[in-house]
Design an enzyme around this catalytic site. Structure first.
Site, short mmCIF file in Angstrom:
data_model
loop_
_atom_site.label_atom_id
_atom_site.label_comp_id
_atom_site.label_asym_id
_atom_site.label_seq_id
_atom_site.Cartn_x
_atom_site.Cartn_y
_atom_site.Cartn_z
CE LYS A 89 -3.96 2.01 2.69
NZ LYS A 89 -4.71 1.81 3.83
CB SER A 163 -7.89 3.51 2.86
OG SER A 163 -7.02 2.93 3.83
CB SER A 187 -8.24 0.39 5.93
OG SER A 187 -8.91 1.63 5.85
#
Length: 618
Positions: A89, A163, A187
């Site tokens: 990420k 996210s 997330s």
């Protein structure tokens, strides 16, 4: 696939879509695949999916090659993630690659890997790129990025969840085996549920967050997405542990998988939302029945509890002064660069500067949260709590039209977790509608991660195959599906493994057993037909050799391991050791560690001691 021919290039279609650690390790060990070939397919698949907005820094062979070159000097047997591609990420640092947090103006290029990334690379894993996210990890929908909204892996018109949007979709689309996300409010779990994945969220501080752009630093976790719990736990075994330079790091062992005394289910009706609210409600009710049945089989008590405790904790996160922690981390950048951030992200971040979030309000919230933590600890001692991961989903267009309330809905059943200092694992639980996954999350106290692992394995083994999905895939009737479901429910999902040396409890390689999702069952001993030798390796290891005549009973430990992890585990064992059938004292045979007879010529005979614990006591 057959034996690989040098120079032959594998096509994307020849490589499994659902990549796992055990699958790739078996192929590597057999010489049927090379990491170079796998990475070529990773790049090919990422290019084919370019319009899905998965990547911010996409995979390229030039960037991947240095990590491939390193494998030549790293023995596979010493590296549990040797040649395994993973995604990161883009709020987590990868040395030499910009960290953007989905904001180009914020970007910087770190000189060092994040703590968790460094550990994974040391274990042989190959970082292939940086994935898209809701900007500054602020959102649960996956639609708040100037790099485009990531598409759902199964139904592109639906949200991916956030996210950690690109991280989840990269796994679901077969571009990596696992990926790193972060989880402050859900997330690392919501995108898992929406893309039919496992999302493992360790206890706060168990994995280092050094090198992670903070959302709420006191609540942030690094998490992993994978197709199986076994793969997630292999990653966990590598990533876990205190980091000397991380102020949020703490000692948090994950105990072997075990079953809880109680399973807690929320009492009363849940709220469901979005265009598939009815389907999600039906999927939840089916999942509850599966959980109840699995618990009954094992004699585990089912307790219905008032979920208001968890709702009150969730409200503290974004309806209380914790939003000010986001502003503390990013406020100076936003103030210096007005209008640069994604509009809804800037609106949310600026809310943390509101005058009502003064010092007194922070302490009021902290004191209330401490009371809720105590209630949660009393409720969940030796127990697992089960909730829907999400109560619905949305189309991307619906989220863009109403970005605040849709995002708030996605966090109804996730926001409480880190505030209450819980661990969690999100697992698939069938489909709410065709190609529309549903998932549940299992929660436990921070020090009881073994319980969510054991319970997740139990529920997965007893889960009924989704009828609608079976009919679509196989074209069978509901009656035929019911018969198949009964057969699948009874199918073996684990295997016993007999260990006699460094994989026993307390020894250095116990973490490999735990990393494969194995749990200790009992102490036992072999039939009186074996010799035990001390191999001249570094470190020294025992070898059990079955004798045609004579021999002794050797003391063992019996563990239970998920079948999906067993192949990769066995493939990584170095000669002269291997896995064969070990005869126990009662005459039954189980898979276990054995040694080839030739090794006895250069080894010390320690049969008289009958146990490795008598040779190398802890």
């Amino acid at each position: 696939m057959g034996e690989r021919i040098d120079g032959e290039r594998i096509s994307s279609d020849e490589l499994e879509k659902e990549l796992t650690i055990s699958y790739l390790r078996e192929k590597y060990e057999a010489g049927a695949l090379s990491p170079q070939e796998v990475m070529s397919v990773v790049v090919e698949r990422s290019i084919a999916d370019a319009d899905m907005n998965i990547w911010i820094t996409p995979p390229t062979m030039d960037a991947i090659q240095p990590y491939l070159d390193r494998l030549a000097s790293l023995p596979m047997a010493d590296a549990p993630l040797w040649g395994i591609p993973f995604a990161i990420k883009d709020n987590i640092d990868l040395a030499g690659v910009p960290t953007t947090a989905a904001c180009a103006e914020f970007a910087f290029t770190p000189e060092e890997h994040a703590g968790v990334v460094e550990r994974l690379i040391t274990a042989g894993a190959i970082p292939v790129g940086k994935t898209n996210l809701d900007q500054f990890a602020t959102g649960l929908v996956g639609a708040r990025s100037p790099y485009g909204a990531a598409h759902n892996a199964l139904r592109p018109e639906l949200i991916s969840g956030g996210s950690s949007s690109g991280s989840a979709v990269s796994v679901a689309r077969g571009q990596v085996v696992f990926s790193l996300g972060t989880d402050t409010a859900g997330s690392g779990r919501v995108p898992a549920a929406l893309n039919r994945l496992v999302g493992y969220k360790p206890s706060l501080g168990a994995w280092p967050t050094l090198g992670v752009v903070p959302a709420c630093a006191s609540l942030d976790c690094v998490t992993v997405f994978a197709h199986t719990l076994a793969d997630a736990l292999v990653v966990d075994s590598v990533a876990r542990g205190i980091h000397a330079e991380d102020p949020w790091s703490r000692h948090m062992d994950r105990k072997p998988a075990g079953l809880p005394d109680r399973v807690c289910l929320p009492a009363g009706e849940f709220g469901f939302y979005g265009p598939y609210a009815a389907e999600y409600r039906a999927a939840w009710l089916q999942a509850v029945e599966q959980v109840r049945e699995a618990a009954r089989r094992e004699g585990i008590s089912i307790v219905e509890v008032d979920a208001e405790l968890f709702a009150q904790a969730a409200a503290i996160l974004y309806e209380g002064p914790w939003v000010a922690e986001r502003w503390a981390a990013l406020g100076s950048f936003i103030e210096a660069n007005p209008g640069v951030a994604y509009p809804v992200t800037e609106e949310i971040l600026r809310s943390g500067a509101a005058s009502e979030y003064d010092a007194a309000s922070v302490f009021v919230a902290m004191h209330r949260l401490q009371e809720l933590k105590l209630e949660a600890r009393k409720l969940l001692q030796d127990a697992v709590f089960v909730m829907p991961t999400c109560g619905g989903t949305w189309t991307r267009e619906q989220v863009l039209a109403d970005p605040i309330s849709t995002n708030r809905d996605m966090g109804r059943y996730t926001n409480h977790c880190n505030l209450l200092d819980l661990c969690a694992v999100a697992v698939p639980a069938g489909d709410a509608a065709p190609e529309t996954p549903f998932g549940i999350t299992l929660f436990a106290l921070a020090e009881e991660e073994g319980l969510i692992c054991g319970a997740a394995e139990l529920f997965a083994a007893g889960a009924v195959v989704d009828v609608a999905k079976t009919e679509v895939a196989a074209g069978v009737s509901a009656g035929d599906s019911a018969t198949a479901n009964a057969d699948n429910a009874g199918a073996a999902q684990t295997t016993l493994v007999a260990v006699c040396g460094l994989h026993m409890r307390g020894y250095p390689l116990e973490k490999q057993m735990q990393g494969c999702g194995a749990r200790f069952i009992r102490e036992d001993e072999s039939a009186a037909k074996y010799s035990l030798v001390k191999l001249p390796t570094s470190p020294a290891k025992p070898g059990m050799i079955k004798q045609q005549r004579g021999g002794a009973a050797i003391q063992l430990e019996i563990w239970e391991m998920p079948l999906e992890a067993f192949g990769g585990f066995a493939a990584a064992i170095p000669a002269p050791l291997g896995i064969g059938k070990v005869e126990l004292r009662d005459g039954t045979e189980v898979p276990g560690f054995v040694c080839e007879a030739y090794a006895a010529e250069s080894a010390e005979d320690i049969t008289a001691l009958r146990s490795w614990r008598n040779v190398a006591p802890l």
